[in-house]
Design a protein around this motif. Sequence first.
Motif, PDB file in Angstrom:
ATOM      1  N   TYR A 611       0.878  -1.177   0.000  1.00 48.98           N
ATOM      2  CA  TYR A 611       0.000   0.000   0.000  1.00 48.98           C
ATOM      3  C   TYR A 611       0.912   1.223   0.000  1.00 48.98           C
ATOM      4  O   TYR A 611       1.611   1.489   0.984  1.00 48.98           O
ATOM      5  N   THR A 612       0.902   1.984  -1.088  1.00 45.16           N
ATOM      6  CA  THR A 612       1.906   3.026  -1.285  1.00 45.16           C
ATOM      7  C   THR A 612       1.288   4.256  -1.928  1.00 45.16           C
ATOM      8  O   THR A 612       0.097   4.261  -2.278  1.00 45.16           O
ATOM      9  N   LEU A 617       7.411   9.449   0.999  1.00 41.26           N
ATOM     10  CA  LEU A 617       8.864   9.263   0.892  1.00 41.26           C
ATOM     11  C   LEU A 617       9.301   7.941   1.511  1.00 41.26           C
ATOM     12  O   LEU A 617      10.149   7.231   0.959  1.00 41.26           O
ATOM     13  N   SER A 618       8.709   7.571   2.648  1.00 39.53           N
ATOM     14  CA  SER A 618       9.073   6.298   3.291  1.00 39.53           C
ATOM     15  C   SER A 618       8.764   5.121   2.373  1.00 39.53           C
ATOM     16  O   SER A 618       9.504   4.129   2.347  1.00 39.53           O
ATOM     17  N   CYS A 619       7.651   5.238   1.624  1.00 42.20           N
ATOM     18  CA  CYS A 619       7.299   4.166   0.688  1.00 42.20           C
ATOM     19  C   CYS A 619       8.399   3.968  -0.342  1.00 42.20           C
ATOM     20  O   CYS A 619       8.794   2.828  -0.635  1.00 42.20           O
ATOM     21  N   PRO A 668       3.104   4.227   4.560  1.00 45.48           N
ATOM     22  CA  PRO A 668       3.218   2.883   3.988  1.00 45.48           C
ATOM     23  C   PRO A 668       2.566   1.818   4.871  1.00 45.48           C
ATOM     24  O   PRO A 668       2.615   1.893   6.091  1.00 45.48           O
ATOM     25  N   THR A 669       1.970   0.839   4.224  1.00 41.66           N
ATOM     26  CA  THR A 669       1.430  -0.341   4.879  1.00 41.66           C
ATOM     27  C   THR A 669       1.774  -1.548   4.011  1.00 41.66           C
ATOM     28  O   THR A 669       1.596  -1.496   2.787  1.00 41.66           O
ATOM     29  N   GLU A 686       6.139  -0.190   9.444  1.00 37.35           N
ATOM     30  CA  GLU A 686       6.195   0.860   8.423  1.00 37.35           C
ATOM     31  C   GLU A 686       7.578   0.985   7.793  1.00 37.35           C
ATOM     32  O   GLU A 686       7.701   1.294   6.610  1.00 37.35           O
ATOM     33  N   LEU A 687       8.624   0.781   8.570  1.00 34.92           N
ATOM     34  CA  LEU A 687       9.995   0.845   8.062  1.00 34.92           C
ATOM     35  C   LEU A 687      10.503  -0.570   7.871  1.00 34.92           C
ATOM     36  O   LEU A 687      10.507  -1.371   8.808  1.00 34.92           O
TER      37      LEU A 687
END
Length: 702
Positions: A611-612, A617-619, A668-669, A686-687
């Motif tokens: 899921y993005t 940015l983290s995605c 993010p997921t 998430e990370l």
Amino acid sequence: MKWLGRLLALWAVVCASGYAQIEPVGDGKTPGPLKAQHLTVELVTQHPYVYPSGEFNAGLVFTLEEGWHVYWLNAGDSGEPPHAKWTMPAGITATDLKFPVPQRLPLGPLMDFGYEEGVTFPFTLKATEKAKPGKTHIEAKVDWLVCAQVCLPGKAVLGMDLDVLPAKPAEEKTGEEPVGAIGSALKSLPTPLPDGAKVSVNATPTEFLVTLHSPDKGEVWEFYPFDQEQIKNAATQRVESFPGGVRIHLAKAEELTKNPAELHGLIKLDDGWGYEFRVPVSTAAAAAIPGAAGSTANGGATAEIWGFLGLAFLGGIVLNLMPCVFPVLFLKALALVQSAGEERKRQRSHGVAYTAGIVVSFWAIVAILLLLREGGSQLGWGFQLQSPVFVAVLAAFLFLFGLSLAGMFDIGLSLTSVGGGLAAKQGYAGSFFTGVLATVVATPCTAPLMGAAIGFALAQPAWITFAIFTAVALGLALPYMLLCLQPAWTRILPRPGAWMETLKEFTSLLLFGTVVWLVWVFGRLFGEDGVDRAVRLLAGLLLIAVAGWAMRRWQGKWLGVAIAVLLIIGGVAIPLTGQKAAEEEKARWAPWSEAAVQQAHTEGKAVFVDYTAAWCLSCQVNERVALNSDEVQARFKKGNVVLMKADWTKYDPAITEALHAVGRSGVPTYVIYPAGGTAKPDVLPELLSKSIVIDALDKDLK
């Protein structure tokens, strides 16, 4: 207005997608006519019987309310033709529907092809020796799209009882012609070219030229393509008549990137008849039309050629005012003001060198264009802008030059090429290569008056093409050449002073504006991935800005130059790399949908959903560091895991609901849905790291 055209086309598609939900009229017991929304539909036949080894004509009749239409085989910019699916007894078959000659149906910026008032689609019923004598029943499931300002899908189930006779009846006449709706429809079908007629198709970069030679032609009205996305359906079709034939000019579709091997088309005549043809497409120049406007005889230039030469010359003059050219000309004019004390002969020689640079560059580009076109490539003027490498390099150079003009660093007013040392020279080489630069930045532009001249030139023999583009080159060179020939005219220019620095900085805005346009062009070259590629080009320009800082920090030193060169190379490389990796990533990840997840579970496979969103940015970091790494991808492959990407860049209620189902409200997921669909989904942190993903897969795939 293109957005309106796309909206209307999308509306038609949405309507068509509703076929599965529309309740059909009729139950298959009657041939009709059956009343549906805005039309009636009916099944008619030439005879109420069939017999072994016999065949006869039948038809599907649509009678339409005023203002409504159904579609031809190629519906045009939007729409869908009618379809019929048959249920037949053993030994009886039906051919596909045949489509009469259509009409053009304009709607805003769109052009559809179809029929108003009414139309009959004929087909043929055939019986084999397997057909058993007695009563039999045929049935047709018909669907269509009927449109006016809106489009409505429709369905009907039509049926008809037939007598299967043991043999051909004595009263049936051989060669009996159908009458009524079927007879009229058969007569309105397109026919092959008559004896003695010939069609040829020549492709230019912007048009298809369809030439019909026919001694018995009627007045040609229009052309219809059987295949989509070949011509601009709504464009005006210019028809030129000549003794024994006509030529139709067809504008190419914007979506067409390569010529088709052949053109399958229909030429409609004024009496409603039409000729169907299928001929190869040639890239050779079309033969001149005898006695028609624009033709040449015995190699002599006609008045029209001189007219296009004049347009080309005036267009070249106007090019000097285009944002992509004016800064170059203006800077050269400033240099001329500064050298006003030079002797007249030397100034004139500079003008000649500048003009030679433009003319030679135009000749080189046109020669390349013609050679590539002869090899089958479809290129138009400004074709170099179809190359991502060219666009990226040109944007980088203009951005760097703009930084200099804005005062970030000084490379001199005479710097007018990416090599610097060529155009920066105060001698004739500098003037020559300034002309080269003027050509490079001018060719993407099509000034007023030039469009018709360029379109004409590219469809002509090589010598006419060169003549017309030479006229463009001379027009582009004229303003500076006049100043060099008449140095006294420089007196009307303001004297050098502090204002020049301000004006130079203002000129940088024109270059930066051109760079913005080039970034847009660069993105368009990559279709749906255009935004990502445009961002990569912007990142490269940021690196080039750092190169400008290095040249200012170490002005005149080799260290500054070396650092700047490396940074500039990197800045150009960034937007041109990574395409293969992006394509591989796109191929690995399927679009997410709940139905796709269920389908994977039905096949006994586990699903990993990313899921993005583009703004997350983290995605992006997680995807590069972990998800797309070789180790994680190998583990996905080993476990036969289906990879799906749920793109939440634009709000999607289905994705929002799926996130809530796993206890999340944003991205993010990352979720692993184990095979079978009965186990609880596993939500990852998430990370991510490679080990986190691999360990989770080891646990969930047991």
